[in-house]
Design an enzyme around this catalytic site. Structure first.
Site, PDB file in Angstrom:
ATOM      1  CG  LEU A   8      -1.869  -1.235   1.298  1.00  0.00           C
ATOM      2  CD1 LEU A   8      -2.574  -1.278   2.644  1.00  0.00           C
ATOM      3  CD2 LEU A   8      -2.883  -1.218   0.160  1.00  0.00           C
ATOM      4  CG  ASP A  30       2.363  -1.558   3.383  1.00  0.00           C
ATOM      5  OD1 ASP A  30       2.488  -1.438   2.151  1.00  0.00           O
ATOM      6  OD2 ASP A  30       3.238  -1.201   4.193  1.00  0.00           O
ATOM      7  CE  LYS A 164       4.487   0.448 -16.343  1.00  0.00           C
ATOM      8  NZ  LYS A 164       5.755   0.575 -15.645  1.00  0.00           N
ATOM      9  CD  GLU A 171       8.509   6.285 -18.415  1.00  0.00           C
ATOM     10  OE1 GLU A 171       9.280   6.227 -17.428  1.00  0.00           O
ATOM     11  OE2 GLU A 171       7.341   5.850 -18.392  1.00  0.00           O
ATOM     12  CE1 TYR A 172      16.156   3.495 -18.511  1.00  0.00           C
ATOM     13  CE2 TYR A 172      13.792   3.451 -18.118  1.00  0.00           C
ATOM     14  CZ  TYR A 172      15.082   3.164 -17.703  1.00  0.00           C
ATOM     15  OH  TYR A 172      15.295   2.560 -16.500  1.00  0.00           O
TER      16      TYR A 172
END
Length: 292
Positions: A8, A30, A164, A171-172
């Protein structure tokens, strides 16, 4: 539906809230008792009605493996485990086999959205058997952005995290391009307002994007980024993307270069540049600078 959520932190905590806003029941665990709804994985499993769905949102590697090991002993046939962390896709195949021996289903899910996901929704890329995905679908629908897109069943087990991983590799490269353009503009004597140039690109250009919007936000907070050190970590997924490219003989020059640029940020005094400076001096008599 009911969902058990393990982990969490910044992502997991906001995901719990978004799922609850959609009307579902989330029981969260958590290691930090201040964040948790229950005090152990055993209590979490005991609070859920079968068939259970438990979503794991902890760091990749040892933490994920330990959580799956424990859940494999607590869950029952017909239950489902979803790994929504940034695990390597090859680990997904191992986890699916480990859980499958006990007839526990497994779905891997790449999650993108960061701190903005609570309000904007999370882009989801998931892999696994159709029947297992169907059991988790109400949660996917609660987490995804509004509208037609933002969620995809990418294929069999491992496909979600593979997608992903490639997303993060892209994205890099995109971030590196913005960074290089920004530095060049800052160096040019004729350019007087780099921040407003970036802002002007937000409308009508082919490079307008959420990353560009975030770059403008950063420049609004610190116009010349003077408060930051030029150091950037890599999460591991950039490396995995390059390794997968090698395994599949796919050329990724832009993504690979952006990963190596991250590594150069770790060096205050680059050994490679010392050799380049020495060679330029040797063959051309070019000036060198002594170490201070």
């Amino acid at each position: 539906m009911e969902l058990g959520l393990v982990g969490l932190g910044k992502m997991g905590g906001n995901m719990r809230e978004r799922i609850r806003r959609a009307g579902h029941t989330v029981i969260g665990y958590d290691r930090n008792p201040d964040l948790a709804d229950v005090q152990s994985l055993e209590e979490l499993v005991g609070r859920l009605k079968g068939p259970r769905v438990v979503w794991v949102m902890v760091p990749a590697g040892a933490a994920t493996q330990a959580t799956i090991d424990e859940l494999s002993e607590l869950l029952e046939p017909g239950d489902i485990v979803v790994d929504g962390g940034n695990s390597r896709w090859t680990d997904d195949e191992k986890h699916a086999v480990q859980l499958g021996i006990k007839d526990i289903g497994f779905v891997d899910c790449g999650v993108s959205g960061g701190v903005w996901g609570l309000e904007n929704g999370y882009a989801l890329m998931y892999g696994g058997a159709e029947e297992n995905v169907a059991k988790v679908q109400p949660v996917f629908d609660a987490l995804k952005p509004e509208g037609e897109f933002g969620s995809v069943h990418a294929g069999k087990v491992g496909a979600g995290h593979f997608a992903k991983m490639v997303h993060n590799g892209i994205e890099y490269a995109m971030m590196q391009a913005f960074a290089e353009g920004w530095e060049l503009l800052e160096k040019a004597d004729s350019v007087t307002d780099v921040r407003e140039i970036f802002r002007s690109w937000q409308e009508g250009t082919v490079i307008r994007s959420w990353l560009l919007d975030l770059a403008v936000n950063a420049l609004d907070e610190d116009e010349h980024l003077e408060q930051l050190r030029g150091w950037a970590a890599d999460s591991g997924e950039g490396r995995w993307t390059v390794e997968a490219a090698i395994d599949n003989a796919v050329p990724l020059p832009a993504i690979t270069a952006s990963l190596f640029a991250r590594f150069s940020s770790r060096q205050d005094d680059s050994p490679q540049m010392k050799m380049i400076a020495a060679l330029r001096n040797q063959f051309g008599g070019h000036a060198v600078e002594a170490k201070k």
